[in-house]
Design a protein around this motif. Structure first.
Motif, PDB file in Angstrom:
ATOM      1  N   VAL A 146      13.156  -0.339  -8.487  1.00  0.00           N
ATOM      2  CA  VAL A 146      11.960   0.141  -7.797  1.00  0.00           C
ATOM      3  C   VAL A 146      11.914   1.661  -7.947  1.00  0.00           C
ATOM      4  CG1 VAL A 146      10.798   0.390  -5.576  1.00  0.00           C
ATOM      5  CG2 VAL A 146      11.972  -1.753  -6.136  1.00  0.00           C
ATOM      6  N   GLU A 147      10.809   2.162  -8.460  1.00  0.00           N
ATOM      7  CA  GLU A 147      10.620   3.597  -8.667  1.00  0.00           C
ATOM      8  C   GLU A 147       9.583   4.092  -7.660  1.00  0.00           C
ATOM      9  OE1 GLU A 147       9.720   6.604 -12.424  1.00  0.00           O
ATOM     10  OE2 GLU A 147       8.889   4.570 -12.452  1.00  0.00           O
ATOM     11  N   ILE A 148       9.975   5.051  -6.827  1.00  0.00           N
ATOM     12  CA  ILE A 148       9.080   5.600  -5.804  1.00  0.00           C
ATOM     13  C   ILE A 148       8.826   7.073  -6.107  1.00  0.00           C
ATOM     14  CG2 ILE A 148       8.760   6.078  -3.349  1.00  0.00           C
ATOM     15  CD1 ILE A 148      10.668   3.743  -2.785  1.00  0.00           C
ATOM     16  N   LEU A 149       7.562   7.420  -6.267  1.00  0.00           N
ATOM     17  CA  LEU A 149       7.168   8.803  -6.517  1.00  0.00           C
ATOM     18  C   LEU A 149       6.481   9.334  -5.270  1.00  0.00           C
ATOM     19  CD1 LEU A 149       6.584   6.935  -9.272  1.00  0.00           C
ATOM     20  CD2 LEU A 149       6.137   9.186 -10.223  1.00  0.00           C
ATOM     21  N   ALA A 150       7.126  10.273  -4.584  1.00  0.00           N
ATOM     22  CA  ALA A 150       6.589  10.842  -3.349  1.00  0.00           C
ATOM     23  C   ALA A 150       5.872  12.149  -3.679  1.00  0.00           C
ATOM     24  CB  ALA A 150       7.705  11.085  -2.344  1.00  0.00           C
ATOM     25  N   PHE A 151       4.649  12.283  -3.199  1.00  0.00           N
ATOM     26  CA  PHE A 151       3.836  13.442  -3.564  1.00  0.00           C
ATOM     27  C   PHE A 151       3.990  14.620  -2.605  1.00  0.00           C
ATOM     28  CE2 PHE A 151       1.292   9.725  -5.145  1.00  0.00           C
ATOM     29  CZ  PHE A 151       1.589   9.915  -6.486  1.00  0.00           C
ATOM     30  N   SER A 152       4.299  14.357  -1.351  1.00  0.00           N
ATOM     31  CA  SER A 152       4.351  15.458  -0.382  1.00  0.00           C
ATOM     32  C   SER A 152       5.629  15.478   0.448  1.00  0.00           C
ATOM     33  CB  SER A 152       3.139  15.376   0.559  1.00  0.00           C
ATOM     34  OG  SER A 152       3.093  14.126   1.220  1.00  0.00           O
ATOM     35  N   VAL A 153       6.508  14.522   0.219  1.00  0.00           N
ATOM     36  CA  VAL A 153       7.728  14.418   1.032  1.00  0.00           C
ATOM     37  C   VAL A 153       8.953  14.429   0.137  1.00  0.00           C
ATOM     38  CG1 VAL A 153       9.020  12.968   2.652  1.00  0.00           C
ATOM     39  CG2 VAL A 153       6.528  13.081   2.811  1.00  0.00           C
ATOM     40  N   GLU A 154       9.961  15.188   0.538  1.00  0.00           N
ATOM     41  CA  GLU A 154      11.254  15.119  -0.134  1.00  0.00           C
ATOM     42  C   GLU A 154      12.039  13.968   0.491  1.00  0.00           C
ATOM     43  OE1 GLU A 154      13.250  18.875   0.007  1.00  0.00           O
ATOM     44  OE2 GLU A 154      11.980  19.750  -1.558  1.00  0.00           O
TER      45      GLU A 154
END
Length: 206
Positions: free
Chosen positions: A129-137
């Protein structure tokens, strides 16, 4: 009368039961991750180790991205550690990420962090599962909330793959039977019955 709050895991389990094929199930799983982590996108990859080199196939996604490259024949520098440390999730912050690391997706926003979570069954990794977070580290504790989804995801995807294989085997059997039926019709249409009867009488000495 008060209504009990919805359980997202129970809802996901019910949705997975209603969906038979792996792309639909993978999309449901990706959507569940996106609902739990704010402002992110998610891709579910299947890994096929029966091919050399191993093949990574994006089978489901959710969020503000599109997949540019469905199939990848080798992992990149971020996903390669998963193959040797399959039981461990990996998080990369923006300072660790280069654009080529996620060249397989089209995305118009900056990425704050990327996480990779292995999907395992009986000790064998079947996907990522690949999760790309745009505004959260993303932090390790953020991923702990996702464990119940991971527990559902692996058996759900494997069951879907098994169903698809059985369906394909059935279709292949029907196709073979159709070919035999067509052959029988062709033989019957071209067969000279009188000649066959005369040959039978000759061979039998009648």
């Amino acid at each position: 009368m008060k209504t009990s709050p919805k359980d997202p895991i129970a809802d996901l389990a019910a949705s997975l039961l209603a969906a038979a094929d792996s792309p639909t199930r993978a999309t449901l799983i990706a959507s569940a991750f996106v609902q739990l982590i704010p402002d992110c996108a998610c891709i579910v990859h299947r890994i096929l180790f029966d091919r050399l080199p191993s093949t990574w196939i994006a089978i489901g996604k959710a969020g503000e991205i599109s997949v540019r490259q469905i199939s990848q024949s080798s992992p990149n520098r971020l996903t390669a550690p998963l193959l040797s440390e399959a039981s461990k999730a990996h998080i990369y912050l923006a300072s660790d990420i280069r654009r080529e690391d996620y060249a397989h997706v089209n995305v118009s926003r900056s990425i704050a962090s990327i996480a990779y979570l292995p999907l395992r069954s009986k000790g064998i990794m079947i996907g990522v599962v690949e999760i790309l977070a745009f505004s959260v580290e993303l932090q390790t504790q953020d991923l702990e909330e996702l464990v119940p989804i991971l527990v559902l995801a692996s058996p759900a995807l494997l069951a879907a793959v098994d169903f698809e294989q059985q369906r394909q085997n059935l279709l292949d059997s029907v196709h073979r039977m159709t070919q035999l039926y067509d052959l029988e019709k062709s033989l019957n249409a071209t067969l000279d019955l009188d000649a066959v009867i005369a040959l039978i009488r000759l061979k039998s000495g009648a």
